[in-house]
Design a protein around this motif. Structure first.
Motif, PDB file in Angstrom:
ATOM      1  N   GLY A 146      -7.761 -15.979   7.782  1.00  0.00           N
ATOM      2  CA  GLY A 146      -7.356 -16.240   6.390  1.00  0.00           C
ATOM      3  C   GLY A 146      -7.705 -15.082   5.470  1.00  0.00           C
ATOM      4  O   GLY A 146      -6.904 -14.695   4.613  1.00  0.00           O
ATOM      5  N   SER A 147      -8.873 -14.521   5.657  1.00  0.00           N
ATOM      6  CA  SER A 147      -9.290 -13.389   4.823  1.00  0.00           C
ATOM      7  C   SER A 147      -8.441 -12.154   5.086  1.00  0.00           C
ATOM      8  O   SER A 147      -7.989 -11.481   4.153  1.00  0.00           O
ATOM      9  N   VAL A 148      -8.228 -11.863   6.363  1.00  0.00           N
ATOM     10  CA  VAL A 148      -7.418 -10.682   6.719  1.00  0.00           C
ATOM     11  C   VAL A 148      -5.992 -10.859   6.214  1.00  0.00           C
ATOM     12  O   VAL A 148      -5.403  -9.935   5.626  1.00  0.00           O
ATOM     13  N   TRP A 149      -5.418 -12.047   6.423  1.00  0.00           N
ATOM     14  CA  TRP A 149      -4.050 -12.303   5.960  1.00  0.00           C
ATOM     15  C   TRP A 149      -3.954 -12.124   4.443  1.00  0.00           C
ATOM     16  O   TRP A 149      -3.010 -11.514   3.934  1.00  0.00           O
ATOM     17  N   ALA A 150      -4.943 -12.633   3.706  1.00  0.00           N
ATOM     18  CA  ALA A 150      -4.935 -12.495   2.246  1.00  0.00           C
ATOM     19  C   ALA A 150      -5.005 -11.028   1.830  1.00  0.00           C
ATOM     20  O   ALA A 150      -4.264 -10.587   0.940  1.00  0.00           O
ATOM     21  N   VAL A 151      -5.888 -10.270   2.465  1.00  0.00           N
ATOM     22  CA  VAL A 151      -6.007  -8.845   2.124  1.00  0.00           C
ATOM     23  C   VAL A 151      -4.712  -8.106   2.448  1.00  0.00           C
ATOM     24  O   VAL A 151      -4.239  -7.288   1.651  1.00  0.00           O
ATOM     25  N   LEU A 152      -4.116  -8.393   3.600  1.00  0.00           N
ATOM     26  CA  LEU A 152      -2.868  -7.716   3.963  1.00  0.00           C
ATOM     27  C   LEU A 152      -1.732  -8.097   3.011  1.00  0.00           C
ATOM     28  O   LEU A 152      -0.910  -7.245   2.648  1.00  0.00           O
ATOM     29  N   ALA A 153      -1.683  -9.345   2.599  1.00  0.00           N
ATOM     30  CA  ALA A 153      -0.627  -9.780   1.670  1.00  0.00           C
ATOM     31  C   ALA A 153      -0.776  -9.097   0.310  1.00  0.00           C
ATOM     32  O   ALA A 153       0.204  -8.574  -0.242  1.00  0.00           O
ATOM     33  N   VAL A 154      -1.987  -9.087  -0.223  1.00  0.00           N
ATOM     34  CA  VAL A 154      -2.225  -8.410  -1.499  1.00  0.00           C
ATOM     35  C   VAL A 154      -2.031  -6.901  -1.330  1.00  0.00           C
ATOM     36  O   VAL A 154      -1.379  -6.248  -2.146  1.00  0.00           O
ATOM     37  N   HIS A 186      -0.201  -5.319   0.776  1.00  0.00           N
ATOM     38  CA  HIS A 186       1.210  -4.959   0.912  1.00  0.00           C
ATOM     39  C   HIS A 186       1.857  -4.778  -0.459  1.00  0.00           C
ATOM     40  O   HIS A 186       2.559  -3.790  -0.686  1.00  0.00           O
ATOM     41  N   ASN A 187       1.613  -5.711  -1.354  1.00  0.00           N
ATOM     42  CA  ASN A 187       2.223  -5.600  -2.680  1.00  0.00           C
ATOM     43  C   ASN A 187       1.717  -4.384  -3.443  1.00  0.00           C
ATOM     44  O   ASN A 187       2.498  -3.678  -4.082  1.00  0.00           O
ATOM     45  N   VAL A 188       0.430  -4.125  -3.354  1.00  0.00           N
ATOM     46  CA  VAL A 188      -0.127  -2.949  -4.036  1.00  0.00           C
ATOM     47  C   VAL A 188       0.389  -1.658  -3.388  1.00  0.00           C
ATOM     48  O   VAL A 188       0.812  -0.728  -4.081  1.00  0.00           O
ATOM     49  N   ALA A 189       0.399  -1.624  -2.060  1.00  0.00           N
ATOM     50  CA  ALA A 189       0.785  -0.396  -1.356  1.00  0.00           C
ATOM     51  C   ALA A 189       2.288  -0.140  -1.398  1.00  0.00           C
ATOM     52  O   ALA A 189       2.710   1.009  -1.467  1.00  0.00           O
ATOM     53  N   ASP A 190       3.087  -1.187  -1.357  1.00  0.00           N
ATOM     54  CA  ASP A 190       4.541  -0.984  -1.335  1.00  0.00           C
ATOM     55  C   ASP A 190       5.113  -0.769  -2.732  1.00  0.00           C
ATOM     56  O   ASP A 190       6.155  -0.133  -2.873  1.00  0.00           O
ATOM     57  N   ALA A 219      15.085  -9.663   1.840  1.00  0.00           N
ATOM     58  CA  ALA A 219      14.965  -9.768   3.295  1.00  0.00           C
ATOM     59  C   ALA A 219      13.919  -8.784   3.822  1.00  0.00           C
ATOM     60  O   ALA A 219      13.113  -9.127   4.701  1.00  0.00           O
ATOM     61  N   ASP A 220      13.911  -7.571   3.292  1.00  0.00           N
ATOM     62  CA  ASP A 220      12.926  -6.559   3.674  1.00  0.00           C
ATOM     63  C   ASP A 220      11.513  -7.081   3.442  1.00  0.00           C
ATOM     64  O   ASP A 220      10.650  -6.987   4.317  1.00  0.00           O
ATOM     65  N   GLN A 221      11.266  -7.653   2.282  1.00  0.00           N
ATOM     66  CA  GLN A 221       9.935  -8.151   1.962  1.00  0.00           C
ATOM     67  C   GLN A 221       9.545  -9.330   2.852  1.00  0.00           C
ATOM     68  O   GLN A 221       8.394  -9.442   3.284  1.00  0.00           O
ATOM     69  N   ALA A 222      10.503 -10.211   3.159  1.00  0.00           N
ATOM     70  CA  ALA A 222      10.220 -11.337   4.057  1.00  0.00           C
ATOM     71  C   ALA A 222       9.860 -10.839   5.453  1.00  0.00           C
ATOM     72  O   ALA A 222       8.913 -11.344   6.087  1.00  0.00           O
ATOM     73  N   LEU A 223      10.580  -9.831   5.937  1.00  0.00           N
ATOM     74  CA  LEU A 223      10.297  -9.285   7.266  1.00  0.00           C
ATOM     75  C   LEU A 223       8.972  -8.526   7.295  1.00  0.00           C
ATOM     76  O   LEU A 223       8.245  -8.574   8.297  1.00  0.00           O
ATOM     77  N   HIS A 224       8.621  -7.849   6.197  1.00  0.00           N
ATOM     78  CA  HIS A 224       7.302  -7.209   6.117  1.00  0.00           C
ATOM     79  C   HIS A 224       6.205  -8.271   6.171  1.00  0.00           C
ATOM     80  O   HIS A 224       5.181  -8.078   6.832  1.00  0.00           O
ATOM     81  N   ALA A 225       6.400  -9.400   5.485  1.00  0.00           N
ATOM     82  CA  ALA A 225       5.404 -10.473   5.507  1.00  0.00           C
ATOM     83  C   ALA A 225       5.232 -11.018   6.926  1.00  0.00           C
ATOM     84  O   ALA A 225       4.106 -11.270   7.372  1.00  0.00           O
TER      85      ALA A 225
END
Length: 159
Positions: A15-23, A25-29, A140-146
């Motif tokens: 859960g922690s890793v998924w949250a960090v990757l989700a946040v 991704h938005n900051v990095a992309d 679609a790009d963002q959904a596939l990145h998720a």
């Protein structure tokens, strides 16, 4: 069925890793992990461009520069969280998760794989949608990145 402390630790880590990757991704992309040049030039040339003599390799340098910058941001955010929440992360899991993320991100950001998927799964009109503030290819790009980041979180957590 009882849940062990190890199972709870795995669930909390995921859960922690998924949250960090989700946040991350938005900051990095969208903020820190991509220049205007990279965003404009990372996609593969169109079939018409290639027919006109443009190299199909055009755009790879911008794409790979973005992927590198993106993953530096992601790694920094995960490291920052790890300083405050010492998650049980392994080098193997981190390497596998980041390798999967980098490879999938680079392929998706060439754009043609996203368009191909939409065209071959019954959504060619969605691939061309650019109206009322919506862009089908971007969504679609963002959904596939998720989805790719979900796999990365699993790899980071379980390896």
């Amino acid at each position: 069925m009882t849940t062990s402390i190890d199972q709870l630790a795995t669930l909390a880590t995921f859960g922690s890793v998924w949250a960090v990757l989700a946040v991350g991704h938005n900051v990095a992309d969208h903020v820190l992990g991509q220049s205007d040049h990279q965003a404009a030039n990372k996609g593969a040339p169109s079939a018409d461009d290639v027919s006109a003599g443009v190299s199909p390799r055009r755009g790879w340098m911008a794409c790979l520069a973005h992927v590198g910058q993106y993953h530096l941001v992601m790694a920094a955010l995960l490291a920052l969280v790890w300083l405050f929440i010492p998650l049980p992360l392994s080098v193997t899991g981190l390497a596998a998760g980041f390798a999967w993320s980098a490879a999938s991100h680079a392929v998706l950001d060439r754009r043609w794989p996203v368009r191909w998927l939409l065209q071959h799964t019954g959504s060619p009109d969605f691939a061309n949608l650019r109206t009322a503030g919506l862009n089908g290819m971007y969504l679609a790009d963002q959904a596939l990145h998720a989805l790719a980041l979900l796999v990365s979180a699993l790899l980071i957590t379980r390896l």
